[in-house]
Structure formats: C-alpha cells, structure tokens
Design a protein around this motif. Structure first.
Motif, PDB file in Angstrom:
ATOM      1  N   ASN A  36       0.855  -1.187   0.000  1.00  0.00           N
ATOM      2  CA  ASN A  36       0.000   0.000   0.000  1.00  0.00           C
ATOM      3  C   ASN A  36       0.886   1.230   0.000  1.00  0.00           C
ATOM      4  N   SER A  37       0.308   2.348  -0.391  1.00  0.00           N
ATOM      5  CA  SER A  37       0.969   3.646  -0.320  1.00  0.00           C
ATOM      6  C   SER A  37       0.048   4.541   0.485  1.00  0.00           C
ATOM      7  N   THR A  38       0.557   5.098   1.582  1.00  0.00           N
ATOM      8  CA  THR A  38      -0.282   5.844   2.513  1.00  0.00           C
ATOM      9  C   THR A  38       0.286   7.234   2.750  1.00  0.00           C
ATOM     10  N   SER A  39      -0.611   8.215   2.834  1.00  0.00           N
ATOM     11  CA  SER A  39      -0.240   9.590   3.184  1.00  0.00           C
ATOM     12  C   SER A  39      -1.246  10.118   4.185  1.00  0.00           C
ATOM     13  N   CYS A  40      -0.748  10.733   5.242  1.00  0.00           N
ATOM     14  CA  CYS A  40      -1.617  11.382   6.223  1.00  0.00           C
ATOM     15  C   CYS A  40      -1.209  12.838   6.354  1.00  0.00           C
ATOM     16  N   TYR A  41      -2.206  13.685   6.470  1.00  0.00           N
ATOM     17  CA  TYR A  41      -2.021  15.128   6.617  1.00  0.00           C
ATOM     18  C   TYR A  41      -2.661  15.507   7.945  1.00  0.00           C
ATOM     19  N   GLY A  42      -1.838  15.873   8.912  1.00  0.00           N
ATOM     20  CA  GLY A  42      -2.317  16.098  10.268  1.00  0.00           C
ATOM     21  C   GLY A  42      -2.901  17.466  10.497  1.00  0.00           C
ATOM     22  N   PRO A  43      -3.380  17.650  11.711  1.00  0.00           N
ATOM     23  CA  PRO A  43      -3.220  16.695  12.811  1.00  0.00           C
ATOM     24  C   PRO A  43      -4.296  15.615  12.795  1.00  0.00           C
ATOM     25  N   PHE A  65      -1.432 -11.021   6.001  1.00  0.00           N
ATOM     26  CA  PHE A  65      -1.915  -9.765   6.575  1.00  0.00           C
ATOM     27  C   PHE A  65      -0.775  -9.099   7.336  1.00  0.00           C
ATOM     28  N   LYS A  66      -0.635  -7.798   7.167  1.00  0.00           N
ATOM     29  CA  LYS A  66       0.384  -7.050   7.923  1.00  0.00           C
ATOM     30  C   LYS A  66      -0.231  -5.731   8.368  1.00  0.00           C
ATOM     31  N   ARG A  67       0.086  -5.322   9.584  1.00  0.00           N
ATOM     32  CA  ARG A  67      -0.473  -4.104  10.165  1.00  0.00           C
ATOM     33  C   ARG A  67       0.654  -3.268  10.767  1.00  0.00           C
ATOM     34  N   GLN A  68       0.457  -1.949  10.762  1.00  0.00           N
ATOM     35  CA  GLN A  68       1.434  -1.041  11.349  1.00  0.00           C
ATOM     36  C   GLN A  68       0.684   0.112  12.005  1.00  0.00           C
ATOM     37  N   VAL A  69       1.174   0.539  13.162  1.00  0.00           N
ATOM     38  CA  VAL A  69       0.567   1.664  13.879  1.00  0.00           C
ATOM     39  C   VAL A  69       1.480   2.874  13.731  1.00  0.00           C
ATOM     40  N   TRP A  70       0.917   3.969  13.217  1.00  0.00           N
ATOM     41  CA  TRP A  70       1.662   5.219  13.123  1.00  0.00           C
ATOM     42  C   TRP A  70       1.386   6.107  14.324  1.00  0.00           C
ATOM     43  N   GLY A  71       0.255   5.936  14.970  1.00  0.00           N
ATOM     44  CA  GLY A  71      -0.091   6.792  16.103  1.00  0.00           C
ATOM     45  C   GLY A  71      -0.507   8.173  15.642  1.00  0.00           C
ATOM     46  N   ALA A  72       0.029   9.196  16.292  1.00  0.00           N
ATOM     47  CA  ALA A  72      -0.326  10.580  15.956  1.00  0.00           C
ATOM     48  C   ALA A  72       0.541  11.104  14.811  1.00  0.00           C
ATOM     49  N   VAL A  73      -0.099  11.819  13.893  1.00  0.00           N
ATOM     50  CA  VAL A  73       0.602  12.496  12.806  1.00  0.00           C
ATOM     51  C   VAL A  73       0.300  13.979  12.966  1.00  0.00           C
ATOM     52  N   LYS A  74       1.306  14.734  13.390  1.00  0.00           N
ATOM     53  CA  LYS A  74       1.098  16.164  13.641  1.00  0.00           C
ATOM     54  C   LYS A  74       1.040  16.978  12.363  1.00  0.00           C
ATOM     55  N   SER A  75       1.860  16.616  11.389  1.00  0.00           N
ATOM     56  CA  SER A  75       1.941  17.385  10.152  1.00  0.00           C
ATOM     57  C   SER A  75       1.642  16.465   8.973  1.00  0.00           C
ATOM     58  N   ASN A  76       2.665  15.938   8.323  1.00  0.00           N
ATOM     59  CA  ASN A  76       2.497  15.021   7.197  1.00  0.00           C
ATOM     60  C   ASN A  76       3.350  13.783   7.406  1.00  0.00           C
ATOM     61  N   TRP A 104      -8.063   6.243  11.153  1.00  0.00           N
ATOM     62  CA  TRP A 104      -7.523   7.332  11.951  1.00  0.00           C
ATOM     63  C   TRP A 104      -8.643   8.021  12.701  1.00  0.00           C
ATOM     64  N   THR A 105      -8.256   8.886  13.611  1.00  0.00           N
ATOM     65  CA  THR A 105      -9.205   9.677  14.383  1.00  0.00           C
ATOM     66  C   THR A 105      -8.881  11.148  14.161  1.00  0.00           C
ATOM     67  N   THR A 106      -9.913  11.942  13.894  1.00  0.00           N
ATOM     68  CA  THR A 106      -9.715  13.375  13.687  1.00  0.00           C
ATOM     69  C   THR A 106      -9.437  14.049  15.025  1.00  0.00           C
ATOM     70  N   ALA A 107      -9.006  15.298  14.960  1.00  0.00           N
ATOM     71  CA  ALA A 107      -8.727  16.057  16.188  1.00  0.00           C
ATOM     72  C   ALA A 107      -9.975  16.188  17.054  1.00  0.00           C
ATOM     73  N   SER A 108     -11.157  16.183  16.432  1.00  0.00           N
ATOM     74  CA  SER A 108     -12.408  16.304  17.193  1.00  0.00           C
ATOM     75  C   SER A 108     -12.865  14.965  17.766  1.00  0.00           C
ATOM     76  N   GLY A 109     -12.160  13.871  17.433  1.00  0.00           N
ATOM     77  CA  GLY A 109     -12.497  12.562  17.984  1.00  0.00           C
ATOM     78  C   GLY A 109     -13.337  11.680  17.077  1.00  0.00           C
ATOM     79  N   THR A 110     -13.553  12.094  15.838  1.00  0.00           N
ATOM     80  CA  THR A 110     -14.348  11.313  14.900  1.00  0.00           C
ATOM     81  C   THR A 110     -13.490  10.232  14.242  1.00  0.00           C
ATOM     82  N   PRO A 111     -13.901   8.962  14.350  1.00  0.00           N
ATOM     83  CA  PRO A 111     -13.146   7.897  13.672  1.00  0.00           C
ATOM     84  C   PRO A 111     -13.427   7.913  12.171  1.00  0.00           C
TER      85      PRO A 111
END
Length: 129
Positions: A36-43, A65-76, A104-111
């Motif tokens: 997979n190719s993944t990009s997150c734009y925080g927060p 199956f493979k899984r990875q946890v990134w946790g919090a992404v503040k920026s990109n 992921w979960t948004t800053a407001s807590g929405t999954p």
C-alpha cells in the motif's frame, strides 16, 4: 511506485489517503508482495494502516496480513507497508489482489477509515503469467 500527492488546499485538510498497489513478485525469492501507499495530513491521531494479500482459491481468501501503527501524525507522513507471501508452485498461475486500509481519528475525535482494492493479477513464482 509513487506516493500519494495533494494540492496545498487538500493538504491543509486533516485526513489520510491510501492506495492499493497490484501484487507483484519479488524476483530474488519468487515471493508475492502486496503493497500500500499511505499519506496522512495532520493533525490526526490513532493512525493504523494494514495490507492484505488476497489469493483466489475457490473464492478470495486472506493469504497474508500485515499491520502497522503510526499513532499521531502532527503534520504530514508518507509511507508504505508490504505483506509478503510464498507464491504458488513455479508453474501454477494464481490470482492475487491487494487490500489497503487506513484508519484514523480526527482532532475532534471522529473515527475515519478508507479501504482500497487493487485489481486482480495472475502471478507465479517467476512473475506474471
């Protein structure tokens, strides 16, 4: 394989995007790889990505199956995740497909989540059929 890209306006909106890449054979070992190719734009927070390699055997079944946890992404953050599975015997052609998921979960807590599938491809240990 490239990573996902966004315009400055899109990048300003906190979110994650994902792309499922068609399975391919790693030449040195004959192993089938789902990517997979993944990009997150925080927060954003609680980011989890996964890759599933599906194999067609009397129906689609999860082969690896493979899984990875990134946790919090503040920026990109950009990255990829590979799931490796032993290929079918050298002479056999088997259909494979990649499933890519990001949650992921948004800053407001929405999954939130996105799931993408690659197209199916026929492979064997020596490559495409």
């Amino acid at each position: 394989m490239g990573t996902l890209s966004a315009t400055p306006a899109q990048a300003a909106a906190p979110r994650c995007d994902i792309r499922a890449i068609k399975p391919w054979v790693y030449p040195a070992s004959g192993v089938v790889v789902a990517t997979n190719s993944t990009s997150c734009y925080g927060p954003v927070r609680n980011v989890r990505i996964s890759t599933r390699l599906y194999k067609f055997h009397a129906g689609w079944v999860v082969f690896v199956f493979k899984r990875q946890v990134w946790g919090a992404v503040k920026s990109n953050r950009n990255g990829s995740l590979n799931a490796w599975g032993a290929s079918s015997p050298a002479g056999a052609c088997t259909r494979y497909m990649t499933q890519a998921t990001v949650k992921w979960t948004t800053a407001s807590g929405t999954p939130k989540s996105k799931v993408r599938y690659s197209g199916a491809v026929k492979l064997r240990a020596s490559g495409p059929c």
